[in-house]
Design a protein around this motif. Structure first.
Motif, PDB file in Angstrom:
ATOM      1  N   SER A  29      66.762  69.621 -64.765  1.00 26.67           N
ATOM      2  CA  SER A  29      67.223  68.517 -63.939  1.00 26.67           C
ATOM      3  C   SER A  29      68.717  68.333 -64.154  1.00 26.67           C
ATOM      4  N   ILE A  30      69.358  67.691 -63.223  1.00 27.46           N
ATOM      5  CA  ILE A  30      70.792  67.430 -63.333  1.00 27.46           C
ATOM      6  C   ILE A  30      71.102  66.564 -64.549  1.00 27.46           C
ATOM      7  N   SER A  31      70.121  65.785 -65.021  1.00 25.82           N
ATOM      8  CA  SER A  31      70.342  64.903 -66.165  1.00 25.82           C
ATOM      9  C   SER A  31      69.933  65.543 -67.496  1.00 25.82           C
ATOM     10  N   ASP A  32      69.580  66.817 -67.471  1.00 27.12           N
ATOM     11  CA  ASP A  32      69.215  67.526 -68.702  1.00 27.12           C
ATOM     12  C   ASP A  32      70.466  68.011 -69.416  1.00 27.12           C
ATOM     13  N   ASP A  33      71.235  67.057 -69.901  1.00 27.94           N
ATOM     14  CA  ASP A  33      72.415  67.388 -70.680  1.00 27.94           C
ATOM     15  C   ASP A  33      72.575  66.343 -71.786  1.00 27.94           C
ATOM     16  N   HIS A  34      73.497  66.583 -72.675  1.00 24.57           N
ATOM     17  CA  HIS A  34      73.662  65.710 -73.844  1.00 24.57           C
ATOM     18  C   HIS A  34      73.907  64.267 -73.421  1.00 24.57           C
ATOM     19  N   ASP A  35      74.796  64.059 -72.449  1.00 30.29           N
ATOM     20  CA  ASP A  35      75.109  62.693 -72.023  1.00 30.29           C
ATOM     21  C   ASP A  35      73.900  62.001 -71.392  1.00 30.29           C
ATOM     22  N   GLY A  36      73.135  62.741 -70.602  1.00 29.24           N
ATOM     23  CA  GLY A  36      71.961  62.154 -69.954  1.00 29.24           C
ATOM     24  C   GLY A  36      70.919  61.693 -70.961  1.00 29.24           C
ATOM     25  N   VAL A  37      70.629  62.536 -71.932  1.00 24.84           N
ATOM     26  CA  VAL A  37      69.630  62.181 -72.945  1.00 24.84           C
ATOM     27  C   VAL A  37      70.170  61.072 -73.852  1.00 24.84           C
ATOM     28  N   ALA A  38      71.459  61.108 -74.140  1.00 21.53           N
ATOM     29  CA  ALA A  38      72.063  60.042 -74.960  1.00 21.53           C
ATOM     30  C   ALA A  38      71.956  58.697 -74.257  1.00 21.53           C
ATOM     31  N   ARG A  39      72.178  58.672 -72.929  1.00 17.64           N
ATOM     32  CA  ARG A  39      72.043  57.420 -72.178  1.00 17.64           C
ATOM     33  C   ARG A  39      70.604  56.913 -72.220  1.00 17.64           C
ATOM     34  N   LEU A  40      69.654  57.833 -72.094  1.00 19.30           N
ATOM     35  CA  LEU A  40      68.245  57.438 -72.169  1.00 19.30           C
ATOM     36  C   LEU A  40      67.940  56.776 -73.508  1.00 19.30           C
ATOM     37  N   ILE A  41      68.328  57.415 -74.585  1.00 20.59           N
ATOM     38  CA  ILE A  41      68.041  56.889 -75.921  1.00 20.59           C
ATOM     39  C   ILE A  41      68.765  55.564 -76.153  1.00 20.59           C
ATOM     40  N   ALA A  42      69.998  55.444 -75.667  1.00 20.36           N
ATOM     41  CA  ALA A  42      70.743  54.189 -75.843  1.00 20.36           C
ATOM     42  C   ALA A  42      70.099  53.051 -75.046  1.00 20.36           C
ATOM     43  N   ARG A  43      69.636  53.347 -73.836  1.00 28.53           N
ATOM     44  CA  ARG A  43      69.053  52.316 -72.981  1.00 28.53           C
ATOM     45  C   ARG A  43      67.661  51.915 -73.430  1.00 28.53           C
ATOM     46  N   ASP A  44      66.866  52.904 -73.839  1.00 31.73           N
ATOM     47  CA  ASP A  44      65.483  52.639 -74.234  1.00 31.73           C
ATOM     48  C   ASP A  44      65.127  53.554 -75.404  1.00 31.73           C
ATOM     49  N   PRO A  45      65.424  53.121 -76.620  1.00 26.07           N
ATOM     50  CA  PRO A  45      65.255  53.974 -77.803  1.00 26.07           C
ATOM     51  C   PRO A  45      63.818  54.437 -78.068  1.00 26.07           C
ATOM     52  N   GLU A  46      62.841  53.839 -77.418  1.00 27.98           N
ATOM     53  CA  GLU A  46      61.449  54.242 -77.651  1.00 27.98           C
ATOM     54  C   GLU A  46      60.874  55.095 -76.527  1.00 27.98           C
ATOM     55  N   ALA A  47      61.677  55.431 -75.529  1.00 30.91           N
ATOM     56  CA  ALA A  47      61.158  56.135 -74.360  1.00 30.91           C
ATOM     57  C   ALA A  47      60.886  57.620 -74.600  1.00 30.91           C
ATOM     58  N   LEU A  48      61.747  58.293 -75.317  1.00 36.49           N
ATOM     59  CA  LEU A  48      61.575  59.732 -75.529  1.00 36.49           C
ATOM     60  C   LEU A  48      60.742  59.960 -76.781  1.00 36.49           C
ATOM     61  N   LEU A  49      59.525  60.439 -76.560  1.00 30.76           N
ATOM     62  CA  LEU A  49      58.587  60.679 -77.658  1.00 30.76           C
ATOM     63  C   LEU A  49      58.589  62.161 -78.009  1.00 30.76           C
ATOM     64  N   LEU A  50      58.633  62.441 -79.298  1.00 29.11           N
ATOM     65  CA  LEU A  50      58.624  63.810 -79.797  1.00 29.11           C
ATOM     66  C   LEU A  50      57.351  64.061 -80.585  1.00 29.11           C
ATOM     67  N   ALA A  51      56.774  65.226 -80.394  1.00 30.93           N
ATOM     68  CA  ALA A  51      55.651  65.679 -81.214  1.00 30.93           C
ATOM     69  C   ALA A  51      56.200  66.713 -82.183  1.00 30.93           C
ATOM     70  N   LEU A  52      55.935  66.495 -83.460  1.00 31.12           N
ATOM     71  CA  LEU A  52      56.430  67.397 -84.501  1.00 31.12           C
ATOM     72  C   LEU A  52      55.275  67.910 -85.341  1.00 31.12           C
ATOM     73  N   ARG A  53      55.388  69.167 -85.687  1.00 28.96           N
ATOM     74  CA  ARG A  53      54.456  69.788 -86.635  1.00 28.96           C
ATOM     75  C   ARG A  53      55.318  70.465 -87.684  1.00 28.96           C
TER      76      ARG A  53
END
Length: 139
Positions: A29-53
């Motif tokens: 997507s056009i927003s798949d860049d560092h600034d786009g993801v940084a804005r997401l995390i800044a606006r809603d810190p709980e929105a991006l969920l990661l699964a880790l093993r």
């Protein structure tokens, strides 16, 4: 999947997430860049969920809520680890988040050509609404 851990993304995860999406997500997507993801995390810190093993990123989902509608984006699982319950665990975490926020409906954006993903969403009880077509304009 007792060895799977779900957590919120932090700013320090952005580059890892972007590399992961290049390998595991279908399309970009056009927003798949560092600034786009940084804005997401800044606006809603709980929105991006990661699964880790074992502290390795194996899956993601963006569980966004604008106060009216819940939206799920970027459900992605490492290609070598699919069909092991990772997507299900991520969607359960997203749905728990939505319920806690008072959400009543989830819209999932899924590429038309990604048939494998269609089966994943259907297995979780999501219904495809072919009468809706999304119109998108990059800003």
């Amino acid at each position: 999947m007792s060895d799977l851990r779900i957590r919120h993304a932090a700013s320090s995860d952005i580059d890892t997430v972007l590399r992961f999406w290049r390998d595991a997500a279908e399309g970009t997507s056009i927003s798949d860049d560092h600034d786009g993801v940084a804005r997401l995390i800044a606006r809603d810190p709980e929105a991006l969920l990661l699964a880790l093993r074992d502290d390795l990123l194996v899956g993601t989902v963006i569980a966004g809520f604008d106060g009216w509608r819940c939206s799920a984006y970027r459900l992605a699982v490492h290609p070598g680890l699919r069909r092991q319950g990772i997507a299900t665990a991520l969607l359960q975490a997203a749905e728990q988040r939505f319920a806690a926020l008072g959400g009543r409906r989830v819209d999932a954006m899924v590429l038309e050509a990604n048939e494998r993903a269609h089966h994943t969403w259907a297995a979780r009880g999501y219904l495809r609404e072919d009468h809706w077509r999304r119109w998108v304009k990059p800003l």
